[in-house]
Design an enzyme around this catalytic site. Structure first.
Site: not given
Ligand code: NAP
Length: 284
Positions: A67, A88, A103, A128-129, A132, A152, A227, A250
């Protein structure tokens, strides 16, 4: 009926409901939509994008982990993409690639559909940061939230997220904490109005995990949005629901972000209800 080609770029993609969402969206306007997921390795991203353009695609979605990186290859960015640094939805028009982000609008529509509280003037905690969380925080600040506290694992990333919004929204209180700062989290949850999880912990197949433990005392009027859409009810959702808290998963956000992307491509906003039904069936 003319075929409209759409794509999805990401890696890995695994199972995705986006093709069915867009097929159903197209059907309601008598359009034949072919939506193809493409797993693309990072070093091929620019070539893949060029390929879609020359093959006559109308546009594409972009998902994890591209993204942000995709912006190296686009010609125009919407204001929200400029601010968030992530897109996106890409549209191909007149040989140009136009980047947008749906989003945040998807999140807001799903929040309203779920009957959760008004956001204006409320306090929010975001887990989370990542990309999304960026979109969610944008939706909150655009809706007039009073404060946003981001927790985060990597606190620096949470600080960066807060910094993104400081100039444009100086009146909104914001702060960043480490995910393992349990005392701060417990203290905030006693009074916060809104809790949003953007951390993928608890997603299928690891459905018995939660990104945080729920503190003993929480605001009884808390509103929670996860989400994660698979499973439809995460462990965090079911534990909060059992304590009388209003919750939402979500899937609504996924559906609405797709509906808004469809509108970017064709100028038509499809019926999100029909898309939701089709997505539920597929996930079953
Ligand atoms: P991303 O950019 O990869 O960010 C992932 C986030 O989760 C980061 O803050 C990361 O922390 C944290 N994280 C990952 N694994 C972890 C763990 N084991 N313990 C603690 N923190 C953890 O991903 P994203 O795009 O933000 O997506 C995140 C989630 O949102 C996913 O589940 C995705 O499917 C969902 N989502 C849903 C929608 C929807 O339409 N419903 C849309 C977008 C995303 P660090 O920074 O410390 O690595």
């Amino acid at each position: 009926m003319e075929q409209e080609l759409l794509g999805l770029l990401g890696y890995p993609l695994g199972h995705t409901v986006s093709p069915i969402l867009h097929r159903v969206a197209g059907e309601s306007f008598g359009m034949d939509i072919v939506y193809l997921p493409f797993e693309v390795k990072g070093h091929c991203l620019g070539d893949a994008l060029k390929g879609l353009q020359v093959l006559g695609f109308t546009g594409c979605n972009v998902t994890i982990p591209y993204k942000e990186e995709i912006l190296r290859f686009v010609d125009e960015k919407s204001d929200v993409v400029e601010l968030l640094g992530a897109a996106n939805t890409l549209s191909f028009r007149g040989g140009r690639v136009i980047a947008d982000n749906t989003d945040w609008e998807g999140f807001l529509s799903a929040w309203r559909d779920a009957g959760l509280c008004e956001i204006e003037g409320k306090s929010a905690v975001v887990l989370g940061a990542g990309g999304a969380a960026d979109a969610v925080v944008y939706a909150l600040v655009e809706s007039g939230v009073k404060s946003v506290m981001v927790f985060n694992r990597n606190r620096d990333r949470a600080l960066e997220l807060i910094e993104k919004f400081k100039d444009k929204y100086p009146h909104i209180e914001g702060n960043a904490y480490s995910l393992n700062n349990h005392p701060k989290f417990a203290n905030l949850l006693k009074s916060t109005d809104i809790l949003i999880n953007t951390i993928p912990v608890g997603m299928f197949p690891d459905t018995d995990r939660m990104p945080v433990k729920i503190p003993k005392k929480i605001n009884p009027n808390l509103n929670f949005f996860d989400l994660i859409y698979n499973p439809g009810e995460t462990m965090l959702m079911s534990q909060l629901k059992a304590r009388g808290i209003k919750v939402s998963g979500g899937l609504g956000m996924l559906v609405h972000q797709a509906a808004f992307a469809f509108k970017k491509w064709f100028g038509l906003l499809p019926d999100a209800g029909k898309m939701h039904e089709a997505a539920c069936k597929q996930l079953e």
